[in-house]
Every structure is written in C-alpha cells, then in structure tokens.
Design a protein around this motif. Structure first.
Motif, PDB file in Angstrom:
ATOM      1  N   CYS A  28       0.833  -1.214   0.000  1.00 54.38           N
ATOM      2  CA  CYS A  28       0.000   0.000   0.000  1.00 54.38           C
ATOM      3  C   CYS A  28       0.862   1.255   0.000  1.00 54.38           C
ATOM      4  CB  CYS A  28      -0.921   0.001   1.222  1.00 54.38           C
ATOM      5  SG  CYS A  28      -2.242  -1.226   1.145  1.00 54.38           S
ATOM      6  N   ASN A  29       1.934   1.250   0.778  1.00 53.40           N
ATOM      7  CA  ASN A  29       2.815   2.420   0.852  1.00 53.40           C
ATOM      8  C   ASN A  29       3.532   2.662  -0.473  1.00 53.40           C
ATOM      9  OD1 ASN A  29       2.165   2.922   3.524  1.00 53.40           O
ATOM     10  ND2 ASN A  29       3.815   1.635   4.325  1.00 53.40           N
ATOM     11  N   LYS A  30       3.964   1.591  -1.135  1.00 59.99           N
ATOM     12  CA  LYS A  30       4.705   1.731  -2.383  1.00 59.99           C
ATOM     13  C   LYS A  30       3.824   2.228  -3.526  1.00 59.99           C
ATOM     14  CE  LYS A  30       8.365  -1.684  -1.610  1.00 59.99           C
ATOM     15  NZ  LYS A  30       8.916  -2.991  -2.016  1.00 59.99           N
ATOM     16  N   HIS A  31       2.591   1.779  -3.531  1.00 55.82           N
ATOM     17  CA  HIS A  31       1.723   2.081  -4.670  1.00 55.82           C
ATOM     18  C   HIS A  31       0.689   3.150  -4.372  1.00 55.82           C
ATOM     19  CE1 HIS A  31       3.381  -1.238  -7.006  1.00 55.82           C
ATOM     20  NE2 HIS A  31       3.331  -1.948  -5.901  1.00 55.82           N
ATOM     21  N   GLY A  32       0.728   3.733  -3.193  1.00 52.95           N
ATOM     22  CA  GLY A  32      -0.199   4.810  -2.867  1.00 52.95           C
ATOM     23  C   GLY A  32      -1.641   4.366  -2.894  1.00 52.95           C
ATOM     24  N   SER A  33      -1.920   3.185  -2.377  1.00 52.91           N
ATOM     25  CA  SER A  33      -3.284   2.660  -2.390  1.00 52.91           C
ATOM     26  C   SER A  33      -4.212   3.555  -1.581  1.00 52.91           C
ATOM     27  CB  SER A  33      -3.307   1.245  -1.789  1.00 52.91           C
ATOM     28  OG  SER A  33      -4.627   0.766  -1.683  1.00 52.91           O
ATOM     29  N   GLU A  34      -5.348   3.859  -2.153  1.00 50.23           N
ATOM     30  CA  GLU A  34      -6.313   4.724  -1.477  1.00 50.23           C
ATOM     31  C   GLU A  34      -7.726   4.230  -1.763  1.00 50.23           C
ATOM     32  OE1 GLU A  34      -7.708   9.424  -1.402  1.00 50.23           O
ATOM     33  OE2 GLU A  34      -5.857   8.829  -2.411  1.00 50.23           O
ATOM     34  N   GLY A  35      -8.527   4.110  -0.727  1.00 49.37           N
ATOM     35  CA  GLY A  35      -9.895   3.632  -0.895  1.00 49.37           C
ATOM     36  C   GLY A  35     -10.721   4.624  -1.698  1.00 49.37           C
ATOM     37  N   VAL A  36     -11.561   4.111  -2.602  1.00 45.47           N
ATOM     38  CA  VAL A  36     -12.425   4.952  -3.427  1.00 45.47           C
ATOM     39  C   VAL A  36     -13.869   4.771  -2.976  1.00 45.47           C
ATOM     40  CG1 VAL A  36     -13.221   5.452  -5.764  1.00 45.47           C
ATOM     41  CG2 VAL A  36     -10.853   4.733  -5.379  1.00 45.47           C
ATOM     42  N   GLN A  37     -14.501   5.854  -2.559  1.00 48.06           N
ATOM     43  CA  GLN A  37     -15.891   5.800  -2.121  1.00 48.06           C
ATOM     44  C   GLN A  37     -16.799   5.579  -3.319  1.00 48.06           C
ATOM     45  OE1 GLN A  37     -17.371   5.754   0.706  1.00 48.06           O
ATOM     46  NE2 GLN A  37     -16.434   7.067   2.227  1.00 48.06           N
ATOM     47  N   ARG A  38     -17.812   4.752  -3.130  1.00 43.66           N
ATOM     48  CA  ARG A  38     -18.804   4.558  -4.181  1.00 43.66           C
ATOM     49  C   ARG A  38     -19.631   5.838  -4.344  1.00 43.66           C
ATOM     50  NH1 ARG A  38     -17.458   0.205  -7.294  1.00 43.66           N
ATOM     51  NH2 ARG A  38     -16.500  -1.340  -5.928  1.00 43.66           N
ATOM     52  N   THR A  39     -20.024   6.122  -5.570  1.00 40.89           N
ATOM     53  CA  THR A  39     -20.747   7.352  -5.876  1.00 40.89           C
ATOM     54  C   THR A  39     -22.144   7.326  -5.261  1.00 40.89           C
ATOM     55  OG1 THR A  39     -19.566   7.414  -7.981  1.00 40.89           O
ATOM     56  CG2 THR A  39     -21.469   8.881  -7.742  1.00 40.89           C
ATOM     57  N   ASP A 312     -26.906  16.851 -13.694  1.00 45.62           N
ATOM     58  CA  ASP A 312     -27.526  16.663 -12.381  1.00 45.62           C
ATOM     59  C   ASP A 312     -26.752  17.488 -11.358  1.00 45.62           C
ATOM     60  OD1 ASP A 312     -28.491  15.734  -9.935  1.00 45.62           O
ATOM     61  OD2 ASP A 312     -28.714  13.677 -10.641  1.00 45.62           O
ATOM     62  N   PRO A 313     -27.368  18.493 -10.725  1.00 46.64           N
ATOM     63  CA  PRO A 313     -26.632  19.386  -9.827  1.00 46.64           C
ATOM     64  C   PRO A 313     -26.131  18.713  -8.544  1.00 46.64           C
ATOM     65  CG  PRO A 313     -28.992  19.827  -9.690  1.00 46.64           C
ATOM     66  CD  PRO A 313     -28.788  18.869 -10.821  1.00 46.64           C
ATOM     67  N   GLU A 314     -26.702  17.583  -8.163  1.00 45.58           N
ATOM     68  CA  GLU A 314     -26.295  16.926  -6.918  1.00 45.58           C
ATOM     69  C   GLU A 314     -25.267  15.823  -7.122  1.00 45.58           C
ATOM     70  OE1 GLU A 314     -30.231  17.536  -4.081  1.00 45.58           O
ATOM     71  OE2 GLU A 314     -29.894  15.589  -5.014  1.00 45.58           O
ATOM     72  N   LEU A 315     -24.955  15.501  -8.369  1.00 46.93           N
ATOM     73  CA  LEU A 315     -24.022  14.409  -8.628  1.00 46.93           C
ATOM     74  C   LEU A 315     -22.599  14.839  -8.289  1.00 46.93           C
ATOM     75  CD1 LEU A 315     -23.707  11.514  -9.796  1.00 46.93           C
ATOM     76  CD2 LEU A 315     -23.131  12.614 -11.972  1.00 46.93           C
ATOM     77  N   GLU A 316     -21.928  14.071  -7.456  1.00 50.50           N
ATOM     78  CA  GLU A 316     -20.541  14.342  -7.060  1.00 50.50           C
ATOM     79  C   GLU A 316     -19.688  13.135  -7.429  1.00 50.50           C
ATOM     80  OE1 GLU A 316     -20.340  15.448  -2.971  1.00 50.50           O
ATOM     81  OE2 GLU A 316     -21.774  17.090  -3.179  1.00 50.50           O
ATOM     82  N   LEU A 317     -18.861  13.282  -8.468  1.00 48.43           N
ATOM     83  CA  LEU A 317     -18.014  12.179  -8.910  1.00 48.43           C
ATOM     84  C   LEU A 317     -16.730  12.073  -8.097  1.00 48.43           C
ATOM     85  CD1 LEU A 317     -18.407  12.400 -12.815  1.00 48.43           C
ATOM     86  CD2 LEU A 317     -19.488  10.813 -11.225  1.00 48.43           C
ATOM     87  N   GLU A 318     -16.405  13.114  -7.366  1.00 49.16           N
ATOM     88  CA  GLU A 318     -15.234  13.101  -6.480  1.00 49.16           C
ATOM     89  C   GLU A 318     -13.958  12.650  -7.192  1.00 49.16           C
ATOM     90  OE1 GLU A 318     -16.759  12.175  -2.117  1.00 49.16           O
ATOM     91  OE2 GLU A 318     -17.477  10.659  -3.509  1.00 49.16           O
ATOM     92  N   GLY A 319     -13.742  13.225  -8.379  1.00 50.06           N
ATOM     93  CA  GLY A 319     -12.515  12.950  -9.118  1.00 50.06           C
ATOM     94  C   GLY A 319     -12.587  11.790 -10.078  1.00 50.06           C
ATOM     95  N   LEU A 320     -13.685  11.036 -10.075  1.00 46.49           N
ATOM     96  CA  LEU A 320     -13.819   9.895 -10.976  1.00 46.49           C
ATOM     97  C   LEU A 320     -14.263  10.365 -12.366  1.00 46.49           C
ATOM     98  CD1 LEU A 320     -15.764   7.457  -8.617  1.00 46.49           C
ATOM     99  CD2 LEU A 320     -13.330   7.380  -9.161  1.00 46.49           C
ATOM    100  N   ASP A 321     -13.895   9.616 -13.387  1.00 42.94           N
ATOM    101  CA  ASP A 321     -14.337   9.933 -14.748  1.00 42.94           C
ATOM    102  C   ASP A 321     -15.787   9.526 -14.960  1.00 42.94           C
ATOM    103  OD1 ASP A 321     -11.830  10.917 -15.449  1.00 42.94           O
ATOM    104  OD2 ASP A 321     -11.093   8.922 -15.978  1.00 42.94           O
ATOM    105  N   ALA A 322     -16.222   8.497 -14.260  1.00 43.67           N
ATOM    106  CA  ALA A 322     -17.597   8.002 -14.365  1.00 43.67           C
ATOM    107  C   ALA A 322     -18.023   7.507 -12.987  1.00 43.67           C
ATOM    108  CB  ALA A 322     -17.676   6.876 -15.392  1.00 43.67           C
TER     109      ALA A 322
END
Length: 387
Positions: A28-39, A312-322
């Motif tokens: 995790c430290n080497k690859h910068g693993s980070e949890g991605v929240q579901r949309t 959609d004004p409430e949609l938050e992709l939080e950096g995701l493309d989709a």
C-alpha cells in the motif's frame, strides 16, 4: 477476505498473519493505495427510479425492487439490514409498519410514517428507524405507498391495530422453519432426511403444504451444501398467524416421523424481502447478492436519464471519470441530504447518527440516551424528510 476466512477457515486465516499484514502495508505504501468511495445517487435519480412518467414506466421491474430502493433511501439502511431477513441479519416483515397518530377523538390525523425495527444488524446493535410516508424534498419518495404495493403483491395479511396513540398497519406473517444443523450423521444422510420431509409434504392433502414440496427439495439442498451456520435452515411453509391449522398439521406429522429434536421445528416471523421462484414469492429471504445487478443496472439507467437534458446538480463524482455504484450509493445519498437539510428539518447530528447506525458502540454506553430515543419516532422521521 478476513471475514470470509474467519467464518470458513478460522485456523487458516492468513489475513491475521503478522508477516502477511506487514507485506500488505508495504504494498500500500509503495503504490499509494487509497480507498475509493462509491458514488452517491441523487434526488433527481431517485425520482426517476420511482416515478411513473411518459418516458419510462418504473425502472425497477417490480414492487419488491421499488420498495427496496425506497427503504434504502428513506431509512438509510445498510443492504444487509434490509435483505436476508432470518439469516442472522435483515428485516422481518412484521417489524415494518405504517403508522398515523390519533387525535383526541381517536381518529387518524396528520401524515403517515413508517417504523422499522432492526433486531440485529451486522454491528450487533438493535435499533429503531422511522421516516415520513412521503418525503417533502424534490425526490418525493412515496415509501408508504411502495410498501402497500408490495404487501398487495405478496398477498400478505395486514392487520390494523391501535398502539400507544397510533393507528398501526403491519403484516402478520410467519414461517415454519426446519433447522438443517446436524440433521443427520453426514451429508448423504442429511439429504435423505431432508427428502423424507419433502415426501411428507408432497403427500399432504393440504395444498398450502404440498405446493412447497419441490421448492423445499431444491432450496434445502442448496442450504445443506452451504458453509454458513446462520443459513443452515429451510422455511417449509408460511402462514398468517403464529398458530395456524396448516402449520400445526405439518408439525404434528413431522414429529411423528421422528423430527423431535429440540429446536428442529420452529414457527417464527418471516422475512420482509422474499425470494421468488418463477412468478411466485417464496417464504425464504432474498439474498443480498441478488441486489447487485438490480442496483447497478437501474442506477446506470437513472444516471443516464437524470443527465439527459442538463447536468444533475447533486451528482458528485469526487474525481472519478464516471460514477462507481455500490451497495452504499443510496445510503450515502440519504446521509448527505440528511446533513445538508438539518437547518430545514431540525434534526441534529445525534439524530442522524442514531437513525443511520453510526457510532452505535458509543451511544449504546449512554443508556439514558438509548431509552430516551427508543420511542421518539417523531424526531427520527425528520432525518430524511427532505429527500
């Protein structure tokens, strides 16, 4: 993986091995693993999911799916708290009711509300959840009507009573459960003993018993082969009361046939969300895994329609493309709206935590608070009222 191994191979749970844990941290430290929240889905998507319009007729295909979305949104429940009723977790049919307050003359008044009781969620705590019958926000979720539609589809017996100043509508739905734990000495003997039950049911002159024989044979063998102790059972039949002539008849015949072990046969409340066999509702709970495809397929279509004419004004992709949908997409939306509408509803952070089951270990220690909120349904209804 850790949870699965703990239940199935506790002596070989490599996720508890210090070397494996250290290696995992290093990766995790080497690859910068980070949890991605579901949309999180949005209120515009919710309205599309549940509303009948000229462009589409109910994206979810049946009353059960529409109720599943409605409760997930309005009560902020984990999927495992809704589905699988009877498999340790999951809501039971008799634990969800529609209520209206009574006035001084004993007549129903004001808006409808729903009240549900989670007996044992995966966190181990029991809690009460409430919501308004129809939300006041832009989604206008008609959850009370969705519940009535589902009751009608399942032909469940609904009883109206007066309880503590409220008119209460709730099902009276029970199942006869056969425990499959240590049914016989080995797996082959287990199957033979299960088939003995099937033969007895098939030979019955009572249609409410004989009609379930083939399903009990099919689903019972699946449950026998499983490795979850919580799921080592099969519901043989269903009834409208805890004591019914048909259930008593089957119990009597099975006792004579040798199924006399303590706890082997039990009459108990049935699941809210029931699995189907063909076009018929069975008396077994709908599995959590059954919701994956239903959720993702419907979310994709609702997302497409919600952004067809304008973003959609409430949609938050939080950096995701989709968007990335998941089991928590509805719960995240409900929590987000609940917190952003606190100034309108009057709900507090504590109310939201208790409704959604956050910080349960912390709140369970405050026993005065625990008892205070156990019946404060009016305040709990505020939490998601602006969905």
């Amino acid at each position: 993986a850790g949870s699965m191994l703990a239940k199935t191979r506790p002596n070989q749970n490599v996720t508890k091995n210090p070397s494996v844990k250290a290696f995992y941290r290093d990766l995790c430290n080497k690859h910068g693993s980070e949890g991605v929240q579901r949309t999180a889905i949005t209120r515009r998507m919710i309205k599309i999911l549940l509303e009948e319009t000229e462009n589409h007729k109910y994206l979810p295909t049946n009353a059960r799916d529409r109720l599943f979305f409605g409760l997930d949104i309005m009560m902020g429940l984990r999927v495992g708290e809704l589905l699988g009723g009877g498999d340790s977790h999951g809501m039971l049919a008799n634990n969800l009711a529609i209520m209206r307050k009574l006035d001084g003359e004993g007549k129903p008044t004001g808006q409808e509300m729903l009240e549900g009781m989670i007996e044992h969620s995966k966190t181990g705590f029991k809690r009460w959840v409430n919501c308004v019958g129809t939300s006041k926000g832009s989604a206008q979720v008609p959850v009370a009507q969705l519940l009535r539609d589902y009751w009608k589809d399942t032909k469940v017996n609904v009883v109206t009573t007066i309880e503590g100043g409220y008119q209460v509508e709730r099902p009276s739905y029970y199942v006869l459960r056969l425990s499959l734990v240590a049914l016989a000495e080995n797996y082959d003997a287990d199957k033979e003993r299960l088939e003995k039950v099937v033969r007895i049911m098939r030979a019955s002159k009572i249609e409410k018993i004989s009609c379930w024989a083939d399903y009990v044979s099919y689903r019972g063998k699946q449950r026998l082969a499983g490795d979850s102790l919580d799921k080592k059972y099969i519901n043989l039949m269903q009834g409208d009361a805890k004591i019914s002539p048909e259930m008593d008849e089957l119990i009597s015949v099975l006792l004579v046939a040798g199924f006399t072990e303590k706890g082997r046969l039990r009459v108990m409340p049935g699941p809210l969300f029931r699995a189907t066999s063909g076009q018929y509702f069975t008396c077994m709970p709908l599995a959590i895994s059954s919701s994956y495809i239903v959720m993702e397929t419907n979310f994709d279509k609702a997302y497409e329609l919600a952004n067809k004419d304008s973003p959609d004004p409430e949609l938050e992709l939080e950096g995701l493309d989709a968007p990335m949908w998941g089991h928590h997409s509805c719960r995240r939306c409900a929590d987000t709206v609940a917190r952003r509408s606190m100034h309108l509803t009057g709900a507090t952070s504590r109310d939201i935590d208790i409704m959604f089951g956050w910080k349960e270990a912390f709140y369970s220690k405050e026993m005065q608070l625990h008892y205070e909120t156990s019946m404060d349904r009016e305040r709990r209804c505020l939490v998601t009222s602006m969905m």
